[in-house]
Design a protein around this motif. Structure first.
Motif, PDB file in Angstrom:
ATOM      1  N   ILE A 172     -20.637  33.235   6.369  1.00  7.84           N
ATOM      2  CA  ILE A 172     -21.092  32.145   5.505  1.00  7.84           C
ATOM      3  C   ILE A 172     -21.888  31.080   6.257  1.00  7.84           C
ATOM      4  CG2 ILE A 172     -18.917  30.863   5.687  1.00  7.84           C
ATOM      5  CD1 ILE A 172     -21.291  31.173   2.634  1.00  7.84           C
ATOM      6  N   VAL A 173     -21.445  30.716   7.467  1.00  8.55           N
ATOM      7  CA  VAL A 173     -22.148  29.670   8.220  1.00  8.55           C
ATOM      8  C   VAL A 173     -23.543  30.145   8.605  1.00  8.55           C
ATOM      9  CG1 VAL A 173     -22.135  28.259  10.315  1.00  8.55           C
ATOM     10  CG2 VAL A 173     -19.996  28.658   9.065  1.00  8.55           C
ATOM     11  N   THR A 174     -23.630  31.370   9.095  1.00  2.32           N
ATOM     12  CA  THR A 174     -24.934  31.929   9.463  1.00  2.32           C
ATOM     13  C   THR A 174     -25.860  31.986   8.257  1.00  2.32           C
ATOM     14  OG1 THR A 174     -23.926  33.266  11.210  1.00  2.32           O
ATOM     15  CG2 THR A 174     -26.101  33.952  10.413  1.00  2.32           C
ATOM     16  N   ARG A 175     -25.315  32.356   7.119  1.00  2.00           N
ATOM     17  CA  ARG A 175     -26.125  32.481   5.898  1.00  2.00           C
ATOM     18  C   ARG A 175     -26.585  31.117   5.386  1.00  2.00           C
ATOM     19  NH1 ARG A 175     -22.108  35.993   2.415  1.00  2.00           N
ATOM     20  NH2 ARG A 175     -23.751  35.948   0.821  1.00  2.00           N
ATOM     21  N   ILE A 176     -25.764  30.091   5.562  1.00  2.00           N
ATOM     22  CA  ILE A 176     -26.143  28.744   5.127  1.00  2.00           C
ATOM     23  C   ILE A 176     -27.396  28.278   5.877  1.00  2.00           C
ATOM     24  CG2 ILE A 176     -25.485  26.307   5.280  1.00  2.00           C
ATOM     25  CD1 ILE A 176     -22.611  27.201   4.598  1.00  2.00           C
ATOM     26  N   PHE A 177     -27.363  28.414   7.191  1.00  2.00           N
ATOM     27  CA  PHE A 177     -28.495  27.933   7.984  1.00  2.00           C
ATOM     28  C   PHE A 177     -29.721  28.841   7.827  1.00  2.00           C
ATOM     29  CE2 PHE A 177     -24.981  25.750  10.121  1.00  2.00           C
ATOM     30  CZ  PHE A 177     -25.499  24.468  10.194  1.00  2.00           C
ATOM     31  N   LYS A 178     -29.477  30.127   7.665  1.00  2.00           N
ATOM     32  CA  LYS A 178     -30.589  31.055   7.500  1.00  2.00           C
ATOM     33  C   LYS A 178     -31.344  30.783   6.201  1.00  2.00           C
ATOM     34  CE  LYS A 178     -31.755  35.914   8.109  1.00  2.00           C
ATOM     35  NZ  LYS A 178     -31.244  37.265   8.457  1.00  2.00           N
ATOM     36  N   SER A 179     -30.602  30.310   5.192  1.00  2.00           N
ATOM     37  CA  SER A 179     -31.244  30.013   3.902  1.00  2.00           C
ATOM     38  C   SER A 179     -32.245  28.878   4.020  1.00  2.00           C
ATOM     39  CB  SER A 179     -30.186  29.661   2.850  1.00  2.00           C
ATOM     40  OG  SER A 179     -29.574  28.402   3.130  1.00  2.00           O
ATOM     41  N   LEU A 180     -32.135  28.086   5.091  1.00  2.00           N
ATOM     42  CA  LEU A 180     -33.051  26.969   5.302  1.00  2.00           C
ATOM     43  C   LEU A 180     -33.996  27.222   6.484  1.00  2.00           C
ATOM     44  CD1 LEU A 180     -30.549  24.020   4.742  1.00  2.00           C
ATOM     45  CD2 LEU A 180     -32.340  24.804   3.186  1.00  2.00           C
ATOM     46  N   GLY A 181     -34.008  28.456   6.990  1.00  2.00           N
ATOM     47  CA  GLY A 181     -34.968  28.811   8.033  1.00  2.00           C
ATOM     48  C   GLY A 181     -34.482  28.648   9.453  1.00  2.00           C
ATOM     49  N   TYR A 182     -33.185  28.594   9.659  1.00  2.00           N
ATOM     50  CA  TYR A 182     -32.635  28.444  11.009  1.00  2.00           C
ATOM     51  C   TYR A 182     -31.844  29.702  11.406  1.00  2.00           C
ATOM     52  CZ  TYR A 182     -33.556  23.460  10.176  1.00  2.00           C
ATOM     53  OH  TYR A 182     -34.145  22.258   9.878  1.00  2.00           O
ATOM     54  N   GLU A 183     -31.916  30.018  12.693  1.00  2.00           N
ATOM     55  CA  GLU A 183     -31.102  31.123  13.218  1.00  2.00           C
ATOM     56  C   GLU A 183     -29.957  30.545  14.049  1.00  2.00           C
ATOM     57  OE1 GLU A 183     -31.335  34.350  12.649  1.00  2.00           O
ATOM     58  OE2 GLU A 183     -33.109  34.124  11.362  1.00  2.00           O
ATOM     59  N   VAL A 184     -28.777  31.094  13.855  1.00  2.00           N
ATOM     60  CA  VAL A 184     -27.602  30.644  14.615  1.00  2.00           C
ATOM     61  C   VAL A 184     -27.554  31.410  15.934  1.00  2.00           C
ATOM     62  CG1 VAL A 184     -25.086  30.587  14.691  1.00  2.00           C
ATOM     63  CG2 VAL A 184     -26.283  30.015  12.568  1.00  2.00           C
ATOM     64  N   GLU A 185     -27.634  30.681  17.039  1.00  2.00           N
ATOM     65  CA  GLU A 185     -27.602  31.314  18.359  1.00  2.00           C
ATOM     66  C   GLU A 185     -26.176  31.459  18.886  1.00  2.00           C
ATOM     67  OE1 GLU A 185     -30.293  29.089  20.836  1.00  2.00           O
ATOM     68  OE2 GLU A 185     -32.022  30.267  20.115  1.00  2.00           O
ATOM     69  N   SER A 186     -25.312  30.527  18.525  1.00  2.00           N
ATOM     70  CA  SER A 186     -23.897  30.658  18.903  1.00  2.00           C
ATOM     71  C   SER A 186     -23.043  29.934  17.880  1.00  2.00           C
ATOM     72  CB  SER A 186     -23.630  30.121  20.310  1.00  2.00           C
ATOM     73  OG  SER A 186     -23.746  28.710  20.343  1.00  2.00           O
ATOM     74  N   LEU A 187     -21.833  30.471  17.701  1.00  2.00           N
ATOM     75  CA  LEU A 187     -20.918  29.948  16.681  1.00  2.00           C
ATOM     76  C   LEU A 187     -19.514  29.930  17.261  1.00  2.00           C
ATOM     77  CD1 LEU A 187     -20.957  29.217  13.563  1.00  2.00           C
ATOM     78  CD2 LEU A 187     -20.181  31.565  13.190  1.00  2.00           C
ATOM     79  N   ASP A 188     -18.846  28.780  17.123  1.00  2.00           N
ATOM     80  CA  ASP A 188     -17.502  28.634  17.680  1.00  2.00           C
ATOM     81  C   ASP A 188     -16.590  27.993  16.629  1.00  2.00           C
ATOM     82  OD1 ASP A 188     -15.268  28.382  19.270  1.00  2.00           O
ATOM     83  OD2 ASP A 188     -16.211  27.103  20.791  1.00  2.00           O
ATOM     84  N   ARG A 189     -15.588  28.741  16.166  1.00  2.00           N
ATOM     85  CA  ARG A 189     -14.642  28.171  15.195  1.00  2.00           C
ATOM     86  C   ARG A 189     -13.567  27.421  15.968  1.00  2.00           C
ATOM     87  NH1 ARG A 189     -12.829  31.945  10.453  1.00  2.00           N
ATOM     88  NH2 ARG A 189     -11.721  33.120  12.068  1.00  2.00           N
TER      89      ARG A 189
END
Length: 294
Positions: free
Chosen positions: A247-264
């Motif tokens: 979901i987090v990756t998809r949120i930012f991708k919907s606005l044109g951003y790529e997630v390079e790293s994600l930490d919960r």
């Protein structure tokens, strides 16, 4: 030597027990030896009959009352009463037979609630990047199960998912009731992520995300989002309750951003405090209770 052994010799003195003062012949006759033997055989007949009716041998399953007791519902003795009363089903069929045996994979329910014969286990892992949560899609790829293999002998599974390169908190349990509850979209669970983007997040897009983003026609509510203090604006913190995959990756991708790293960094009320990357720990009783309240 037992008391009975001492009294069996010719020179032994009477023991004071009425039966032992008589001879061996008198003992047999006075106590109704033949009747006693008949009664003994009659008493064992039903047990043998029940064992023959039982669908599984010792090597194939465990007694239903033990299965129930192991699940923590009640004692074996009480389990027998509940079984006789028709409170227990196995694979959808009400069982009232004493001595009935079941396999670990059977669907055993008490008043409609599925039971787990293993002791509930709750393990929190601080996942490193590079570990798959489910499956092993690449040859030689490692899974999170490799990291918690020594934590317990129980068959635990991860609750929810994290991408291969994602890091952070991941809960494992064999408590199917809790896992199912946490996985329900309508319940959700509080999560906070630290996100590194491929470029700086504009203030305009930050406000858009704060107002909620539509993913596949469904609005995803965001509790809060902010830039991380003293960090470039491509590093943000986001809090939400959605458990949708990626979901987090998809949120930012919907606005044109790529997630390079994600930490919960937060899952429910659980945090990474005192839990180094790649390590795990058992939850406290209070933490389990708190998770169950979500």
């Amino acid at each position: 030597m037992s008391r009975h052994d001492r009294s069996s010799g010719k020179n032994s003195k009477p023991s004071g027990n009425r039966g032992n003062r008589s001879s061996g012949k008198s003992y047999s006759g006075r106590q109704g030896g033949g009747q006693k033997k008949k009664s003994y055989a009659r008493g064992n007949a039903p047990i043998k009959k029940n064992m023959e009716k039982s669908p599984l041998s010792n090597s194939e399953g465990i007694r239903l009352n033990k299965y129930i007791a192991n699940s923590g519902v009640c004692s074996r003795r009480d389990a027998d009463m509940y079984i006789a009363a028709g409170n227990v089903t196995v694979n959808g069929k009400t069982i009232t037979e004493m001595g009935y045996r079941v396999k670990l994979e059977d669907d055993v329910r008490f008043d409609g609630r599925r039971l787990n014969p293993e002791k509930p286990e709750y393990i929190l892992l601080n996942k490193p990047a590079g570990f798959f949560v489910t499956g092993n899609p690449e040859k030689g790829g490692r899974t999170v199960m490799d990291l918690v293999s020594k934590a317990t002998s129980a068959k635990v599974s991860p609750v929810g998912k994290l991408d291969n390169q994602a890091k952070g908190l991941l809960l494992f349990t064999n408590d199917g009731t809790l896992a199912k509850k946490l996985a329900k979209p309508k319940n959700g669970i509080r999560q906070i992520y630290q996100v590194n983007l491929d470029k700086s997040l504009s203030n305009e897009d930050l406000e858009k995300i704060q107002g909620g983003v539509y993913i596949e026609g469904s609005k995803v509510a965001i509790t809060s989002i902010s830039f991380i203090e003293d960090k470039p604006h491509n590093e943000v913190g986001i809090e939400l309750y959605s458990i949708k995959e990626h979901i987090v990756t998809r949120i930012f991708k919907s606005l044109g951003y790529e997630v390079e790293s994600l930490d919960r960094v937060v899952f429910g009320g659980l945090t990474k405090r005192d839990l180094p990357r790649g390590r795990y720990r058992n939850l406290t009783e209070q933490e389990v209770i708190n998770l169950g309240m979500h």
